[in-house]
Design a protein around this motif. Structure first.
Motif: not given
Length: 417
Positions: A110-114, A153-157, A182-184, A207-209
């Motif tokens: 699926h498309p990544s958050s990046v 930055v891929l967030s942990a939380d 958030e929630q992309l 759920l954020n980057i």
């Protein structure tokens, strides 16, 4: 089974985003609906409709050690695993491949958050650096901070954005622009914006980057991307391979992605730290007998963005037997310890490199003997700095450094590693 009727994959891995079931492709929906066992995070499993009738199994914590046992417990059944976005991009796909092998997986990305983040803010993906802080210390981000760079930055939380802002301020990048997405891809997609210096947003969705546009504060120490960082970048008690010698030494050691360095007599850790800064996959172990210096090495590694540096407090060669075999060895101290050079040479594989530096006559004689026995290159390095001499300027000579470097061509007598 014949090639015309190959055995079906043991596990299907389907990427899923914040848009849930609605965002999945037809093949992904079909695989999930057909699965007898559905494995994923609780929030991912909750996105599936009732038509997905398989047994729902949430991942335990810690996740990685549980993977082999969980798959074995459901062997022989049709298993589908849910993953965030692209399973092969910092996702569960790596662990599953290591356990099962690529030929036993069917990955439906699926498309990544990046990808979503770059699409939202207009950053070319190929020009954007990605740093993950999921299960990793925030200090890793420090190595990616350079004026003008764009970092995701891929967030942990939900606490990660504030931690990122604090790290940026601490490293002289307070003016950097931050955007927390958030929630992309979902209905609740949102964005918070500000600078690291002024960041006061409350913790939001987990759920954020974090998108960072790096801006260095005036007067902040500039750290380049190649070996030879300013000496001021290190906390030390005088035991430091100085900048110009360090740059030459790293050039001779020639780090490459994925390689492991032994740094013997770590001092302040500068050689191992700058080895690891060359590429995120470079690894190093530094050996330092003084516990105060060993603690300082760990602090320097955190500060300079390589918290993964392994610091061993002990005497070489006594503590080397338990270390993984190196691709290269640097000896900056303790050269006269009985058996040290022989042990290090024996540990290297064919093609491995050893570099040793010294400023004492006793160790210089030892290196000359090793050069005669094994070849390589013996070099005298001298650096002088301009200093005031009354109202004029003159040269102050630093202690010259003798360096022996050698590449191991074949196994040496007595090699047993």
């Amino acid at each position: 089974m014949t090639p015309e009727h190959p055995r079906p994959p043991a596990v299907t891995v389907a990427g899923i985003g914040a848009d849930g079931w609605a965002g999945l492709t037809g093949p992904a929906r079909a695989a999930l609906a057909d699965a007898q066992v559905l494995i994923g995070a609780e929030r991912q499993l909750a996105l599936l409709p009732p038509r997905c009738t398989g047994t729902r199994v949430p991942w335990p914590s810690p996740l990685r050690p549980a993977v082999p046992g969980l798959l074995a417990a459901h062997a022989g059944r049709r298993i589908a695993v849910l993953a965030s976005g692209d399973p092969m991009f910092y996702g569960i796909g790596r662990a599953l491949t290591e356990v099962l092998g690529a030929d036993r997986l069917h990955v439906l990305p699926h498309p990544s958050s990046v990808s979503y983040a770059c699409a939202r803010i207009g950053w070319p993906l190929e020009d954007t650096e990605v740093v993950t802080l999921v299960g990793r210390p925030a200090a890793r981000l420090a190595a990616a901070l350079h004026e003008g760079r764009r970092v995701l930055v891929l967030s942990a939380d939900a606490t990660t954005p504030a931690a990122v802002a604090a790290l940026l301020r601490d490293h002289g990048f307070g003016p950097s622009r931050l955007r927390v997405l958030e929630q992309l891809g979902g209905e609740d997609e949102a964005c918070a914006e500000g600078t690291a210096d002024t960041w006061d947003h409350p913790a939001g969705d987990p759920l954020n980057i974090v998108a960072v546009e790096c801006r260095r504060a005036p007067g902040a120490l500039r750290l380049g991307a190649v070996p030879g960082l300013p000496d001021e970048a290190y906390a030390h008690d005088g035991q430091l391979t100085k900048r110009h010698i360090r740059a030459v030494t790293l050039g001779v050691l020639a780090p490459a992605p994925g390689e492991l360095l032994w740094d013997i007599g770590g001092g302040s850790g500068s050689i191992a730290i700058e080895w690891m800064r060359v590429h995120p996959s470079c690894r190093a172990v530094t050996v330092e007998r003084d516990p105060v210096r060993a603690a300082r090495i760990a602090e320097n590694a955190d500060r300079l963005g390589v918290p993964g540096l392994r610091v061993v407090t002990g005497r070489a060669p006594d503590c080397l037997d338990q270390l993984p075999a190196p691709d290269a060895v640097f000896i900056g101290g303790g050269l006269t310890a009985p058996g040290l050079l022989d042990t290090c040479l024996a540990a290297l594989p064919p093609g491995g490199r050893l570099v040793a530096n010294t400023v004492t006559l006793e160790s210089e004689a030892l290196l000359a003997a090793q050069h005669k026995a094994h070849g390589g290159e013996l070099t005298r390095l001298a650096v002088a700095h301009a200093v005031p001499v009354g109202t004029f300027t003159g040269w102050r000579q630093a202690m010259p450094v003798t360096q022996w470097s050698v590449r191991k061509a074949t196994q040496l007598p007595g090699d047993d590693r």
